[in-house]
Design an enzyme around this catalytic site. Structure first.
Site, PDB file in Angstrom:
ATOM      1  N   LYS A  15       0.841  -1.217   0.000  1.00 49.93           N
ATOM      2  CA  LYS A  15       0.000   0.000   0.000  1.00 49.93           C
ATOM      3  C   LYS A  15       0.869   1.258   0.000  1.00 49.93           C
ATOM      4  O   LYS A  15       0.672   2.159  -0.812  1.00 49.93           O
ATOM      5  CB  LYS A  15      -0.924   0.041   1.245  1.00 49.93           C
ATOM      6  CG  LYS A  15      -1.862  -1.132   1.371  1.00 49.93           C
ATOM      7  CD  LYS A  15      -2.781  -0.974   2.582  1.00 49.93           C
ATOM      8  CE  LYS A  15      -2.068  -1.021   3.918  1.00 49.93           C
ATOM      9  NZ  LYS A  15      -1.358  -2.307   4.184  1.00 49.93           N
ATOM     10  N   ARG A  90      -9.990   0.838   8.006  1.00 52.99           N
ATOM     11  CA  ARG A  90      -9.576  -0.520   8.359  1.00 52.99           C
ATOM     12  C   ARG A  90     -10.656  -1.270   9.123  1.00 52.99           C
ATOM     13  O   ARG A  90     -10.439  -2.431   9.509  1.00 52.99           O
ATOM     14  CB  ARG A  90      -8.352  -0.433   9.266  1.00 52.99           C
ATOM     15  CG  ARG A  90      -7.028  -0.660   8.597  1.00 52.99           C
ATOM     16  CD  ARG A  90      -5.944  -0.482   9.647  1.00 52.99           C
ATOM     17  NE  ARG A  90      -4.777  -1.245   9.373  1.00 52.99           N
ATOM     18  CZ  ARG A  90      -3.643  -0.769   8.845  1.00 52.99           C
ATOM     19  NH1 ARG A  90      -3.553   0.497   8.510  1.00 52.99           N
ATOM     20  NH2 ARG A  90      -2.611  -1.537   8.681  1.00 52.99           N
ATOM     21  N   ARG A 129      11.329  -5.691   5.519  1.00 52.38           N
ATOM     22  CA  ARG A 129      11.041  -4.256   5.284  1.00 52.38           C
ATOM     23  C   ARG A 129      11.955  -3.385   6.170  1.00 52.38           C
ATOM     24  O   ARG A 129      12.163  -3.696   7.340  1.00 52.38           O
ATOM     25  CB  ARG A 129       9.580  -3.951   5.609  1.00 52.38           C
ATOM     26  CG  ARG A 129       9.279  -2.437   5.604  1.00 52.38           C
ATOM     27  CD  ARG A 129       7.812  -2.107   5.471  1.00 52.38           C
ATOM     28  NE  ARG A 129       6.976  -2.553   6.565  1.00 52.38           N
ATOM     29  CZ  ARG A 129       5.637  -2.402   6.584  1.00 52.38           C
ATOM     30  NH1 ARG A 129       5.017  -1.830   5.553  1.00 52.38           N
ATOM     31  NH2 ARG A 129       4.947  -2.841   7.612  1.00 52.38           N
ATOM     32  N   ARG A 162      10.627  -1.728  11.792  1.00 55.03           N
ATOM     33  CA  ARG A 162       9.501  -1.438  12.680  1.00 55.03           C
ATOM     34  C   ARG A 162       9.340  -2.562  13.709  1.00 55.03           C
ATOM     35  O   ARG A 162       9.451  -3.725  13.355  1.00 55.03           O
ATOM     36  CB  ARG A 162       8.211  -1.284  11.859  1.00 55.03           C
ATOM     37  CG  ARG A 162       8.102   0.059  11.165  1.00 55.03           C
ATOM     38  CD  ARG A 162       6.999   0.116  10.134  1.00 55.03           C
ATOM     39  NE  ARG A 162       5.732  -0.473  10.559  1.00 55.03           N
ATOM     40  CZ  ARG A 162       4.622  -0.484   9.824  1.00 55.03           C
ATOM     41  NH1 ARG A 162       4.640   0.078   8.616  1.00 55.03           N
ATOM     42  NH2 ARG A 162       3.525  -1.020  10.260  1.00 55.03           N
ATOM     43  N   ARG A 173      -1.241  -9.162  13.432  1.00 54.05           N
ATOM     44  CA  ARG A 173      -1.832  -8.160  12.536  1.00 54.05           C
ATOM     45  C   ARG A 173      -2.627  -8.834  11.416  1.00 54.05           C
ATOM     46  O   ARG A 173      -3.674  -8.323  11.004  1.00 54.05           O
ATOM     47  CB  ARG A 173      -0.730  -7.273  11.954  1.00 54.05           C
ATOM     48  CG  ARG A 173      -0.173  -6.308  13.011  1.00 54.05           C
ATOM     49  CD  ARG A 173       1.203  -5.800  12.647  1.00 54.05           C
ATOM     50  NE  ARG A 173       1.223  -4.989  11.452  1.00 54.05           N
ATOM     51  CZ  ARG A 173       2.299  -4.800  10.693  1.00 54.05           C
ATOM     52  NH1 ARG A 173       3.440  -5.390  11.001  1.00 54.05           N
ATOM     53  NH2 ARG A 173       2.240  -4.039   9.630  1.00 54.05           N
TER      54      ARG A 173
HETATM   55  P1  ADP Z   1       0.907  -1.645   7.334  1.00 50.37           P
HETATM   56  O1  ADP Z   1       1.415  -0.698   6.309  1.00 50.37           O
HETATM   57  O2  ADP Z   1       1.927  -2.659   7.682  1.00 50.37           O
HETATM   58  O3  ADP Z   1      -0.429  -2.160   6.961  1.00 50.37           O
HETATM   59  P2  ADP Z   1       0.382   0.722   8.892  1.00 50.37           P
HETATM   60  O4  ADP Z   1       1.643   1.491   8.858  1.00 50.37           O
HETATM   61  O5  ADP Z   1      -0.704   1.131   7.973  1.00 50.37           O
HETATM   62  O6  ADP Z   1       0.737  -0.827   8.686  1.00 50.37           O
HETATM   63  O7  ADP Z   1      -0.217   0.699  10.365  1.00 50.37           O
HETATM   64  C1  ADP Z   1       0.609   0.373  11.464  1.00 50.37           C
HETATM   65  C2  ADP Z   1      -0.239   0.306  12.713  1.00 50.37           C
HETATM   66  O8  ADP Z   1      -0.853   1.595  12.963  1.00 50.37           O
HETATM   67  C3  ADP Z   1      -1.420  -0.661  12.676  1.00 50.37           C
HETATM   68  O9  ADP Z   1      -1.045  -1.985  13.026  1.00 50.37           O
HETATM   69  C4  ADP Z   1      -2.367  -0.040  13.720  1.00 50.37           C
HETATM   70  O10 ADP Z   1      -1.910  -0.295  15.042  1.00 50.37           O
HETATM   71  C5  ADP Z   1      -2.171   1.456  13.446  1.00 50.37           C
HETATM   72  N1  ADP Z   1      -3.108   1.952  12.432  1.00 50.37           N
HETATM   73  C6  ADP Z   1      -2.798   2.496  11.224  1.00 50.37           C
HETATM   74  N2  ADP Z   1      -3.905   2.829  10.544  1.00 50.37           N
HETATM   75  C7  ADP Z   1      -4.953   2.486  11.329  1.00 50.37           C
HETATM   76  C8  ADP Z   1      -6.375   2.545  11.193  1.00 50.37           C
HETATM   77  N3  ADP Z   1      -6.952   3.047  10.081  1.00 50.37           N
HETATM   78  N4  ADP Z   1      -7.128   2.081  12.213  1.00 50.37           N
HETATM   79  C9  ADP Z   1      -6.589   1.580  13.341  1.00 50.37           C
HETATM   80  N5  ADP Z   1      -5.270   1.490  13.534  1.00 50.37           N
HETATM   81  C10 ADP Z   1      -4.442   1.929  12.548  1.00 50.37           C
HETATM   82  P1  ADP Z   2       2.119  -1.857   3.227  1.00 47.93           P
HETATM   83  O1  ADP Z   2       2.081  -0.347   3.248  1.00 47.93           O
HETATM   84  O2  ADP Z   2       0.928  -2.450   2.554  1.00 47.93           O
HETATM   85  O3  ADP Z   2       2.388  -2.455   4.581  1.00 47.93           O
HETATM   86  P2  ADP Z   2       4.740  -1.558   1.926  1.00 47.93           P
HETATM   87  O4  ADP Z   2       4.558  -0.699   0.729  1.00 47.93           O
HETATM   88  O5  ADP Z   2       5.393  -0.959   3.120  1.00 47.93           O
HETATM   89  O6  ADP Z   2       3.344  -2.293   2.302  1.00 47.93           O
HETATM   90  O7  ADP Z   2       5.586  -2.853   1.468  1.00 47.93           O
HETATM   91  C1  ADP Z   2       5.936  -3.870   2.400  1.00 47.93           C
HETATM   92  C2  ADP Z   2       7.363  -4.380   2.067  1.00 47.93           C
HETATM   93  O8  ADP Z   2       7.328  -5.088   0.845  1.00 47.93           O
HETATM   94  C3  ADP Z   2       8.399  -3.274   1.878  1.00 47.93           C
HETATM   95  O9  ADP Z   2       9.654  -3.771   2.304  1.00 47.93           O
HETATM   96  C4  ADP Z   2       8.397  -3.035   0.359  1.00 47.93           C
HETATM   97  O10 ADP Z   2       9.645  -2.551  -0.113  1.00 47.93           O
HETATM   98  C5  ADP Z   2       8.110  -4.421  -0.168  1.00 47.93           C
HETATM   99  N1  ADP Z   2       7.265  -4.435  -1.369  1.00 47.93           N
HETATM  100  C6  ADP Z   2       6.284  -3.567  -1.724  1.00 47.93           C
HETATM  101  N2  ADP Z   2       5.720  -3.937  -2.898  1.00 47.93           N
HETATM  102  C7  ADP Z   2       6.350  -5.080  -3.278  1.00 47.93           C
HETATM  103  C8  ADP Z   2       6.239  -5.950  -4.424  1.00 47.93           C
HETATM  104  N3  ADP Z   2       5.327  -5.737  -5.389  1.00 47.93           N
HETATM  105  N4  ADP Z   2       7.052  -7.041  -4.467  1.00 47.93           N
HETATM  106  C9  ADP Z   2       7.959  -7.290  -3.503  1.00 47.93           C
HETATM  107  N5  ADP Z   2       8.132  -6.502  -2.417  1.00 47.93           N
HETATM  108  C10 ADP Z   2       7.344  -5.406  -2.312  1.00 47.93           C
END
Ligand code: ADP
Ligand code: ADP
Ligand code: ZN
Length: 220
Positions: A15, A90, A129, A162, A173
């Site tokens: 994302k 979410r 990551r 992280r 998660r």
């Molecule tokens: P990821 O990219 O790995 O999906 P995020 O960076 O979006 O994780 O979110 C990290 C953490 O921040 C989540 O596990 C949650 O604790 C909190 N968080 C982020 N966005 C939301 C949301 N829309 N609602 C509730 N908690 C959130």
């Molecule tokens: P999210 O915001 O959904 O948690 P991220 O964009 O942070 O996801 O991506 C999660 C991890 O996977 C990061 O280390 C990123 O560099 C890697 N990543 C993102 N897109 C891809 C892809 N299409 N293929 C392989 N690795 C990816």
């Protein structure tokens, strides 16, 4: 017309990577609720203190807090030409509240892009990551490493892992995603706003697919 896009998917689906790509390419802001919360934790604000305990155990921060953050952020002037939501909504409660906020604003949601990926691939991606402490740029030790080990290509900042990307927390998660977040997909599917993409392809391939969707929206 304002384009309001939600980039949706489980943790690690890509994302942040895709939202940043669209944001840079089309010059519309990326609203990452995870980044906003991590920033608050770093600064030691009261929001940060409140959010930290949820985030570190992989739980969701309460809906009222999250809705308040988004409600305020989308009032900023830079959102007046649309925005990209990354990590919000979410839960169904957040989804319904977002709909009301957008209704009040007179700007309905344009599209939800769901990045689909298996749990196995997610664990591989998240344990490798790394994120920049200064500018939030996202790296991956396996597929997208920085040029200099431990340093951000963009700003030279320090890269870190992280706390919630450790395998045990990732598993929690994923469970929360399955229980609380997947119902949102059904909601958007019924409203014909959902586009599903194979998120397991390479970053470039997913970018191509996301770009094609966005360009189609620009013609409408
Ligand atoms: P990821 O990219 O790995 O999906 P995020 O960076 O979006 O994780 O979110 C990290 C953490 O921040 C989540 O596990 C949650 O604790 C909190 N968080 C982020 N966005 C939301 C949301 N829309 N609602 C509730 N908690 C959130
Ligand atoms: P999210 O915001 O959904 O948690 P991220 O964009 O942070 O996801 O991506 C999660 C991890 O996977 C990061 O280390 C990123 O560099 C890697 N990543 C993102 N897109 C891809 C892809 N299409 N293929 C392989 N690795 C990816
Ligand atoms: Zn950086």
């Amino acid at each position: 017309m304002q384009r309001i896009i939600v980039i949706f998917g489980p943790p690690g689906a890509g994302k942040g990577t895709q939202a940043k790509f669209l944001s840079d390419k089309f010059n519309i802001p990326q609203i990452s609720t995870g980044d906003i919360l991590r920033e608050a934790v770093k600064k030691g604000t009261s929001l940060g203190a409140q959010a930290q305990s949820y985030m570190s155990r992989g739980a969701l921060v309460p809906d009222e807090v999250m809705v308040g953050i988004v409600e305020e952020r989308i009032k900023d002037k830079d959102c007046s030409n649309g925005f990209i939501l990354d990590g919000f909504p979410r839960t169904i409660a957040q989804t319904e509240k977002l709909e009301k906020l957008l209704q009040k604003r007179g700007t309905p949601l344009t599209q939800v892009i769901n990045l689909k990926i298996s749990d196995k691939e997610i664990i591989k991606r998240l344990t490798s990551r790394r994120v920049c402490r200064s500018c939030n740029a996202i790296y991956n030790l396996l597929v997208n490493p920085p040029k200099v080990k431990g340093k951000c290509d963009v700003c030279g900042g320090e890269l870190y892992q992280r706390d919630d990307d450790k395998e045990e927390v990732v598993k929690k998660r994923l469970k929360i995603y399955a229980d609380e977040t997947t119902p949102v997909l059904n909601f958007y599917s019924k409203r014909k706003l959902l586009k599903e993409l194979d998120g397991s392809r390479s970053i470039n391939e997913v970018q191509g697919a996301v770009l094609a969707i966005f360009q189609l929206l620009l013609t409408q």
